[in-house]
Design an enzyme around this catalytic site. Sequence first.
Site, PDB file in Angstrom:
ATOM      1  N   GLY A 129       0.817  -1.218   0.000  1.00 12.02           N
ATOM      2  CA  GLY A 129       0.000   0.000   0.000  1.00 12.02           C
ATOM      3  C   GLY A 129       0.849   1.265   0.000  1.00 12.02           C
ATOM      4  O   GLY A 129       1.951   1.295   0.547  1.00 12.02           O
ATOM      5  N   ARG A 161       1.239  -5.688  -5.037  1.00 13.74           N
ATOM      6  CA  ARG A 161       1.228  -6.616  -3.910  1.00 13.74           C
ATOM      7  C   ARG A 161       1.673  -8.032  -4.287  1.00 13.74           C
ATOM      8  O   ARG A 161       1.391  -8.980  -3.558  1.00 13.74           O
ATOM      9  CB  ARG A 161      -0.167  -6.668  -3.292  1.00 13.74           C
ATOM     10  CG  ARG A 161      -0.579  -5.400  -2.545  1.00 13.74           C
ATOM     11  CD  ARG A 161      -1.706  -5.667  -1.561  1.00 13.74           C
ATOM     12  NE  ARG A 161      -2.156  -4.455  -0.916  1.00 13.74           N
ATOM     13  CZ  ARG A 161      -1.606  -3.928   0.180  1.00 13.74           C
ATOM     14  NH1 ARG A 161      -0.566  -4.518   0.738  1.00 13.74           N
ATOM     15  NH2 ARG A 161      -2.094  -2.829   0.716  1.00 13.74           N
ATOM     16  N   ASP A 197       5.212  -7.937   5.657  1.00 11.99           N
ATOM     17  CA  ASP A 197       5.253  -9.080   4.739  1.00 11.99           C
ATOM     18  C   ASP A 197       6.350  -8.887   3.681  1.00 11.99           C
ATOM     19  O   ASP A 197       7.111  -9.806   3.387  1.00 11.99           O
ATOM     20  CB  ASP A 197       3.903  -9.256   4.028  1.00 11.99           C
ATOM     21  CG  ASP A 197       2.840  -9.831   4.960  1.00 11.99           C
ATOM     22  OD1 ASP A 197       3.201 -10.617   5.867  1.00 11.99           O
ATOM     23  OD2 ASP A 197       1.656  -9.490   4.795  1.00 11.99           O
ATOM     24  N   LYS A 226       8.016   0.609   5.652  1.00 11.17           N
ATOM     25  CA  LYS A 226       6.915   1.442   5.146  1.00 11.17           C
ATOM     26  C   LYS A 226       5.573   0.889   5.583  1.00 11.17           C
ATOM     27  O   LYS A 226       5.378  -0.308   5.533  1.00 11.17           O
ATOM     28  CB  LYS A 226       6.975   1.436   3.621  1.00 11.17           C
ATOM     29  CG  LYS A 226       5.818   2.055   2.931  1.00 11.17           C
ATOM     30  CD  LYS A 226       5.110   1.110   1.944  1.00 11.17           C
ATOM     31  CE  LYS A 226       4.387  -0.041   2.571  1.00 11.17           C
ATOM     32  NZ  LYS A 226       3.519  -0.816   1.698  1.00 11.17           N
ATOM     33  N   THR A 227       4.666   1.654   6.046  1.00  8.90           N
ATOM     34  CA  THR A 227       3.241   1.364   6.110  1.00  8.90           C
ATOM     35  C   THR A 227       2.557   2.438   6.948  1.00  8.90           C
ATOM     36  O   THR A 227       3.052   2.790   8.026  1.00  8.90           O
ATOM     37  CB  THR A 227       2.878  -0.035   6.668  1.00  8.90           C
ATOM     38  OG1 THR A 227       1.457  -0.121   6.759  1.00  8.90           O
ATOM     39  CG2 THR A 227       3.455  -0.348   8.034  1.00  8.90           C
ATOM     40  N   ASP A 258       0.037   1.925   8.467  1.00 15.76           N
ATOM     41  CA  ASP A 258      -0.577   1.220   9.608  1.00 15.76           C
ATOM     42  C   ASP A 258       0.230   1.375  10.894  1.00 15.76           C
ATOM     43  O   ASP A 258      -0.290   1.161  11.977  1.00 15.76           O
ATOM     44  CB  ASP A 258      -0.723  -0.271   9.286  1.00 15.76           C
ATOM     45  CG  ASP A 258      -1.733  -0.522   8.184  1.00 15.76           C
ATOM     46  OD1 ASP A 258      -2.282   0.453   7.650  1.00 15.76           O
ATOM     47  OD2 ASP A 258      -1.976  -1.695   7.863  1.00 15.76           O
TER      48      ASP A 258
HETATM   49  P1  FBP Z   1       0.613  -1.974   3.632  1.00 15.82           P
HETATM   50  O1  FBP Z   1       0.622  -2.846   4.852  1.00 15.82           O
HETATM   51  O2  FBP Z   1       1.035  -2.667   2.402  1.00 15.82           O
HETATM   52  O3  FBP Z   1       1.381  -0.708   3.868  1.00 15.82           O
HETATM   53  O4  FBP Z   1      -0.878  -1.493   3.355  1.00 15.82           O
HETATM   54  C1  FBP Z   1      -1.696  -1.134   4.405  1.00 15.82           C
HETATM   55  C2  FBP Z   1      -3.058  -0.672   3.964  1.00 15.82           C
HETATM   56  O5  FBP Z   1      -3.049   0.706   3.678  1.00 15.82           O
HETATM   57  C3  FBP Z   1      -4.080  -1.014   5.034  1.00 15.82           C
HETATM   58  O6  FBP Z   1      -4.221   0.035   5.937  1.00 15.82           O
HETATM   59  C4  FBP Z   1      -5.301  -1.335   4.223  1.00 15.82           C
HETATM   60  O7  FBP Z   1      -6.128  -2.276   4.872  1.00 15.82           O
HETATM   61  C5  FBP Z   1      -4.750  -1.936   2.979  1.00 15.82           C
HETATM   62  O8  FBP Z   1      -3.492  -1.355   2.788  1.00 15.82           O
HETATM   63  C6  FBP Z   1      -5.618  -1.685   1.765  1.00 15.82           C
HETATM   64  O9  FBP Z   1      -5.086  -2.382   0.700  1.00 15.82           O
HETATM   65  P2  FBP Z   1      -5.309  -2.018  -0.820  1.00 15.82           P
HETATM   66  O10 FBP Z   1      -4.437  -0.845  -1.127  1.00 15.82           O
HETATM   67  O11 FBP Z   1      -4.820  -3.224  -1.538  1.00 15.82           O
HETATM   68  O12 FBP Z   1      -6.748  -1.713  -1.007  1.00 15.82           O
END
Ligand code: FBP
Length: 551
Positions: free
Chosen positions: A81, A145, A176, A202-203, A205
């Site tokens: 993400g 992803r 991951d 990175k994230t 979250d």
């Molecule tokens: P990452 O862990 O890859 O940084 O992504 C986190 C996130 O932003 C979450 O908060 C959310 O649930 C998810 O990605 C949404 O995924 P997508 O971008 O595939 O809709």
Amino acid sequence: MAISALQKARAQYSPKLPSSIASGNVKIKEGAATQSVADQDEIKKLFPNTYGMPIVTFENGGGCGKASMPAFNVGVILSGGQAPGGHNVISGIFDGLKSINKDCKLYGFLGGPSGLVDHKYIELTSAIIDEYRNTGGFDIIGSGRTKLEEVEQFDKGIEICNKLGIKALIIIGGDDSNTNACVLAEYYLQKKAGIQVIGCPKTIDGDLKNEMIETSFGFDTATKVYSEVIGNIQRDANSAKKYWHFIKLMGRSASHVTLECALQTQPNITLVGEEVEAKNQTLDDIVNYIAGIVANRAAKGMNFGTLLVPEGLIEFIPAIKKLISELNDMLAANQAEFDKYENVDQKIKFIVDHLSKENAAIFESLPTAVSKQLALERDPHGNVQVSLIETEQLLAEMVSKKLAAWKKEGKFVGKFSTQHHFFGYEGRCAAPSNFDADYCYSLGQVAAQLIASGKTGYMSSVRNTTKPADQWLAGGIPITAMMNMEKRNGKMKPVIQKALVKLDGGPFTFFASKRDEWANNTCYIYPGPIQYFGPSEVCDQTTKTLQLEHK
Ligand code: FBP
């Protein structure tokens, strides 16, 4: 390309660096050997070449990182993400490499890890880099992803690295993706491929952190963007005094984003998934808790309020967590048969028939929207896609029903009208705050220094982040030191341990000491937008989470 006045002014911003890196004359210092956070024997066996390496720090002076080093090429991948600051990591890598030797080249693999496997790349020139400095988004090379886990994928990586003379890959990703970076580093060492692999945390979250990685990038900016909008909503709620706003916030698993936004805005109700799990609460307990606060406020004439809910809440409710765990194992064992059904109802029947009696009953008792999500939509890492579950609406509907029943019993006198919001994508590509701009640029520069020092299987680390940037500590942490064994798709796998909200930690403890006051009164804070220019106490504030964790 047309750009805004802010983007133009922001392009001139020079990110602040730790003094060791800014000196341009970096010396590496090796600390004591590390071990994994748990399951040491298993992790050691799986990572014979990258286990136990020392933590390293960079200091002023010494040999490595000098312009006398022969030129080398590096590849970079954005994974998962979007998170504010990704472009600054890349510009930090670029500038770091050029300071080591101006003939070093940086290649960007396109669209995430699949770019490496499918050999899709561009060379990142200074003209390209300059266009993206201090901007949000991952559009410089795109993200994806795709999971890097098969030997065939790793070997395709070797092919393209050899073709482009790449001696190191930098993977910018979450837990991951960094786990996969470590698996790749180990494989390339075993194969003597001569390709180093470095990770960057990175994230948005905020759940990729530990003693040595203080925060993941993007968390600072994203939570500031959400808090600005929550503040605006709160001001609206307090002006009109007629709606309860149910606001769901991103954060696939941990509740850090929600907790940070609560600390910044002081809403009436905040749900924290980790607490729900620790207290063994059911969905009904949660609904009762919310309805109780709505009724108390209504009794005082306040038929309005704000509620924050983390998107991962559902997975923390113990009964649902057990159900998801059995569901994951069952689907992993019967995937081929399950995939034969195209019709949703047939898939759901298959699930019910194959679950234990207890979990089948829980599955059937869930609102259809939730059970469908649990059954059908997974990301490539096998995670439930919680951003697609409308928890805010589900809770509002359940609370509404509860209050209607209480009204009949005379336990609720008031009105309950709701508005629903979901904030996630709004913040992931925002222009990075000064903190993220500086932190990301530093992470990129540090990654370049780790490569120059011959390191592999390390994550770029910048610590002491509540202090001014020149006092930040730069270095590298062996990724294996963050690992433990967890069940994924029915099998035990080595993974980086996710950092959940600690119920005895500073941020939660502070929140818990205040929440009753925030529920019974109206104590809203309106943080306003991120400030990019102005006094340091306004522009360089770190998150409350970091401040309370490092008090
Ligand atoms: P990452 O862990 O890859 O940084 O992504 C986190 C996130 O932003 C979450 O908060 C959310 O649930 C998810 O990605 C949404 O995924 P997508 O971008 O595939 O809709």
